[in-house]
Design a protein around this motif. Sequence first.
Motif, PDB file in Angstrom:
ATOM      1  N   SER A  45       0.900  -0.940   0.179  1.00  0.00           N
ATOM      2  CA  SER A  45       0.076   0.061  -0.034  1.00  0.00           C
ATOM      3  C   SER A  45       0.721   1.248   0.065  1.00  0.00           C
ATOM      4  O   SER A  45       2.125   1.380   0.522  1.00  0.00           O
ATOM      5  CB  SER A  45      -1.049  -0.142   1.194  1.00  0.00           C
ATOM      6  N   ALA A  46       0.365   2.301  -0.648  1.00  0.00           N
ATOM      7  CA  ALA A  46       0.895   3.689  -0.576  1.00  0.00           C
ATOM      8  C   ALA A  46      -0.073   4.657  -0.557  1.00  0.00           C
ATOM      9  O   ALA A  46      -1.135   4.372  -1.053  1.00  0.00           O
ATOM     10  CB  ALA A  46       1.981   3.813  -1.993  1.00  0.00           C
ATOM     11  N   THR A  47       0.208   5.796   0.005  1.00  0.00           N
ATOM     12  CA  THR A  47      -0.612   6.860   0.146  1.00  0.00           C
ATOM     13  C   THR A  47      -0.254   8.177   0.536  1.00  0.00           C
ATOM     14  O   THR A  47       1.216   8.353   1.176  1.00  0.00           O
ATOM     15  CB  THR A  47      -1.837   6.685   1.571  1.00  0.00           C
ATOM     16  N   ASP A  48      -0.561   9.283  -0.085  1.00  0.00           N
ATOM     17  CA  ASP A  48      -0.195  10.789   0.133  1.00  0.00           C
ATOM     18  C   ASP A  48      -1.287  11.289   1.224  1.00  0.00           C
ATOM     19  O   ASP A  48      -1.228  12.475   1.174  1.00  0.00           O
ATOM     20  CB  ASP A  48      -0.126  11.483  -0.966  1.00  0.00           C
ATOM     21  N   LEU A  49      -2.320  10.621   1.843  1.00  0.00           N
ATOM     22  CA  LEU A  49      -3.361  11.098   2.393  1.00  0.00           C
ATOM     23  C   LEU A  49      -4.587  11.390   1.636  1.00  0.00           C
ATOM     24  O   LEU A  49      -5.700  11.577   2.011  1.00  0.00           O
ATOM     25  CB  LEU A  49      -3.067  12.008   3.425  1.00  0.00           C
ATOM     26  N   GLU A  50      -4.371  11.851   0.434  1.00  0.00           N
ATOM     27  CA  GLU A  50      -5.266  12.106  -0.518  1.00  0.00           C
ATOM     28  C   GLU A  50      -5.640  11.096  -1.094  1.00  0.00           C
ATOM     29  O   GLU A  50      -7.019  10.863  -1.538  1.00  0.00           O
ATOM     30  CB  GLU A  50      -4.972  13.508  -1.332  1.00  0.00           C
ATOM     31  N   THR A  51      -4.806  10.437  -1.913  1.00  0.00           N
ATOM     32  CA  THR A  51      -5.006   9.310  -2.833  1.00  0.00           C
ATOM     33  C   THR A  51      -4.156   8.230  -2.170  1.00  0.00           C
ATOM     34  O   THR A  51      -3.031   8.188  -1.898  1.00  0.00           O
ATOM     35  CB  THR A  51      -4.277   9.800  -4.021  1.00  0.00           C
ATOM     36  N   SER A  52      -4.801   6.952  -2.359  1.00  0.00           N
ATOM     37  CA  SER A  52      -4.291   5.733  -1.638  1.00  0.00           C
ATOM     38  C   SER A  52      -4.454   4.644  -2.666  1.00  0.00           C
ATOM     39  O   SER A  52      -5.480   4.606  -3.370  1.00  0.00           O
ATOM     40  CB  SER A  52      -4.858   5.364  -0.271  1.00  0.00           C
ATOM     41  N   MET A  53      -3.431   3.681  -2.750  1.00  0.00           N
ATOM     42  CA  MET A  53      -3.481   2.710  -3.766  1.00  0.00           C
ATOM     43  C   MET A  53      -2.757   1.470  -3.095  1.00  0.00           C
ATOM     44  O   MET A  53      -1.948   1.604  -2.461  1.00  0.00           O
ATOM     45  CB  MET A  53      -2.850   2.991  -5.046  1.00  0.00           C
ATOM     46  N   SER A  54      -3.422   0.194  -3.358  1.00  0.00           N
ATOM     47  CA  SER A  54      -2.886  -1.070  -2.815  1.00  0.00           C
ATOM     48  C   SER A  54      -2.888  -2.117  -3.848  1.00  0.00           C
ATOM     49  O   SER A  54      -3.664  -1.889  -4.725  1.00  0.00           O
ATOM     50  CB  SER A  54      -3.368  -1.222  -1.412  1.00  0.00           C
ATOM     51  N   GLY A 230      -7.347  -7.204  -7.565  1.00  0.00           N
ATOM     52  CA  GLY A 230      -6.676  -7.081  -6.539  1.00  0.00           C
ATOM     53  C   GLY A 230      -6.284  -5.971  -6.425  1.00  0.00           C
ATOM     54  O   GLY A 230      -5.302  -5.592  -5.355  1.00  0.00           O
ATOM     55  N   VAL A 231      -6.530  -4.703  -7.221  1.00  0.00           N
ATOM     56  CA  VAL A 231      -6.076  -3.324  -7.064  1.00  0.00           C
ATOM     57  C   VAL A 231      -7.122  -2.708  -6.338  1.00  0.00           C
ATOM     58  O   VAL A 231      -8.148  -2.770  -6.883  1.00  0.00           O
ATOM     59  CB  VAL A 231      -5.395  -2.999  -8.696  1.00  0.00           C
ATOM     60  N   HIS A 232      -6.716  -1.932  -5.531  1.00  0.00           N
ATOM     61  CA  HIS A 232      -7.611  -1.014  -4.904  1.00  0.00           C
ATOM     62  C   HIS A 232      -7.041   0.377  -4.937  1.00  0.00           C
ATOM     63  O   HIS A 232      -6.021   0.615  -4.434  1.00  0.00           O
ATOM     64  CB  HIS A 232      -7.900  -1.328  -3.513  1.00  0.00           C
ATOM     65  N   LEU A 233      -7.683   1.339  -5.403  1.00  0.00           N
ATOM     66  CA  LEU A 233      -7.646   2.752  -5.293  1.00  0.00           C
ATOM     67  C   LEU A 233      -8.620   3.827  -4.864  1.00  0.00           C
ATOM     68  O   LEU A 233      -9.839   3.591  -4.957  1.00  0.00           O
ATOM     69  CB  LEU A 233      -7.225   3.289  -6.626  1.00  0.00           C
ATOM     70  N   SER A 234      -8.347   4.419  -3.773  1.00  0.00           N
ATOM     71  CA  SER A 234      -9.374   5.446  -3.162  1.00  0.00           C
ATOM     72  C   SER A 234      -8.639   6.913  -3.032  1.00  0.00           C
ATOM     73  O   SER A 234      -7.323   6.890  -3.189  1.00  0.00           O
ATOM     74  CB  SER A 234      -9.465   4.910  -1.425  1.00  0.00           C
ATOM     75  N   CYS A 235      -9.532   7.697  -3.269  1.00  0.00           N
ATOM     76  CA  CYS A 235      -9.056   9.065  -3.299  1.00  0.00           C
ATOM     77  C   CYS A 235     -10.250  10.173  -2.715  1.00  0.00           C
ATOM     78  O   CYS A 235     -11.496   9.747  -2.725  1.00  0.00           O
ATOM     79  CB  CYS A 235      -8.840   9.564  -4.781  1.00  0.00           C
ATOM     80  N   ARG A 236      -9.753  11.190  -2.157  1.00  0.00           N
ATOM     81  CA  ARG A 236     -10.741  12.267  -1.595  1.00  0.00           C
ATOM     82  C   ARG A 236     -11.243  13.059  -3.002  1.00  0.00           C
ATOM     83  O   ARG A 236     -10.520  13.581  -3.785  1.00  0.00           O
ATOM     84  CB  ARG A 236     -10.030  13.173  -0.833  1.00  0.00           C
ATOM     85  N   LEU A 237     -12.694  13.151  -2.901  1.00  0.00           N
ATOM     86  CA  LEU A 237     -13.337  14.133  -3.986  1.00  0.00           C
ATOM     87  C   LEU A 237     -12.974  15.569  -3.857  1.00  0.00           C
ATOM     88  O   LEU A 237     -12.662  15.968  -2.701  1.00  0.00           O
ATOM     89  CB  LEU A 237     -14.785  13.749  -4.004  1.00  0.00           C
ATOM     90  N   ILE A 238     -12.863  16.244  -4.776  1.00  0.00           N
ATOM     91  CA  ILE A 238     -12.607  17.738  -4.974  1.00  0.00           C
ATOM     92  C   ILE A 238     -13.853  18.256  -4.488  1.00  0.00           C
ATOM     93  O   ILE A 238     -14.996  18.329  -5.127  1.00  0.00           O
ATOM     94  CB  ILE A 238     -12.213  18.115  -6.163  1.00  0.00           C
TER      95      ILE A 238
END
Length: 373
Positions: A45-54, A230-238
Amino acid sequence: MIFTVSTATLLSHLQLVQGAVGVNSSLPILEDFLFTLSEGNLRISATDLETSMSTSLDVMGQDDGSIAIPARILTDVLKTLPDQPLTFKIDTGSQAIEIVSSNGNYKLLGEPGEDFPTIASAGEEVTNLQIDSDIIGRAIAHCLFAVSSDELRPAMTGVYFQIEEDSITFVATDAHKLVRYKRTDAKGGSATTFILPKKALTLLGKALPSKATPLSLSYDATNAFFSFEGVHLSCRLIDARYPDYTAVIPAENPNKVTVNRLDIQNALKRISIFSNKTTYQVVLDIDGEDMTLSAQDIDYSNEAKERLTCASDGAPLKIAFNARFLVEILGVLSAEEVVLNLSTPQRAGIIVPAEKLDDEDILMLVMPIMLNN
């Protein structure tokens, strides 16, 4: 915590999520990958707090656990190693990491996995959609180039999703050019709109498989979640209001000009070399079956002119555009011929493919430049 994995397999998964790693962050742990081992499955997993991906992969492992590993040093090492089995020996108490290859071993220090930020996940109150990955992929490919980089207008730094019961429309604009990409074979359960940031969609576009794959899109009031293979991506909406893009699309365009896409694209590239490097102005002079492209840079006495064959059913028209914007638009489209829908020299021009695919509607808009006397 011990596991063995091949260099190439691990590197491919790291490169998949590397774009989500924080850069120059006030939290050093954001510059790490989170490795979580559970019953022979390694989740990265990796994240910059706004966008995360695993992403996850199967490995030969024992002693489950988690640890945060510095991203740059790990990827730099793996890029230089030939494909071979690598064994990671990790002391989760001291965070000491040893990587053993066929010819050497490498030691570095990680950080406790429990200190890694919690990555947002889809809850019970999200809305779920099932959509083909190629639909999202084509939407991203057609829209990203038109997204604005102006942080003073945050709404325009992302792609606008307009979900209807019988269609999904994707919109991007930077106030100079606009894209509206609509699919009627992708349907939402209820009407809603939200704005997804460019970074998240760029990562998603790179991660999508080459073959059409079912993709799950979930969203709530603050986040969006994508999941496939197996890929998951999450992000904060603008959190901003998108401008009324329909107001700038001319309703009537009496001048319709059909021209070969590659012919005009290559001509624009040549002509723009001689244009003013501030405006990149190229003038289109359309009269019947002739289209003349011209540009000049008075400061350097540069001038160029080229004639193309076209099919026009309107009155003669002279209109100017920024050549770079036209080249970008034509480069995104794939049709053999395009149609330029024009009205007056002061109103936006619309470019659409001459032949449309079923269930797909593409509209490209570019604002004109005031003609030089």
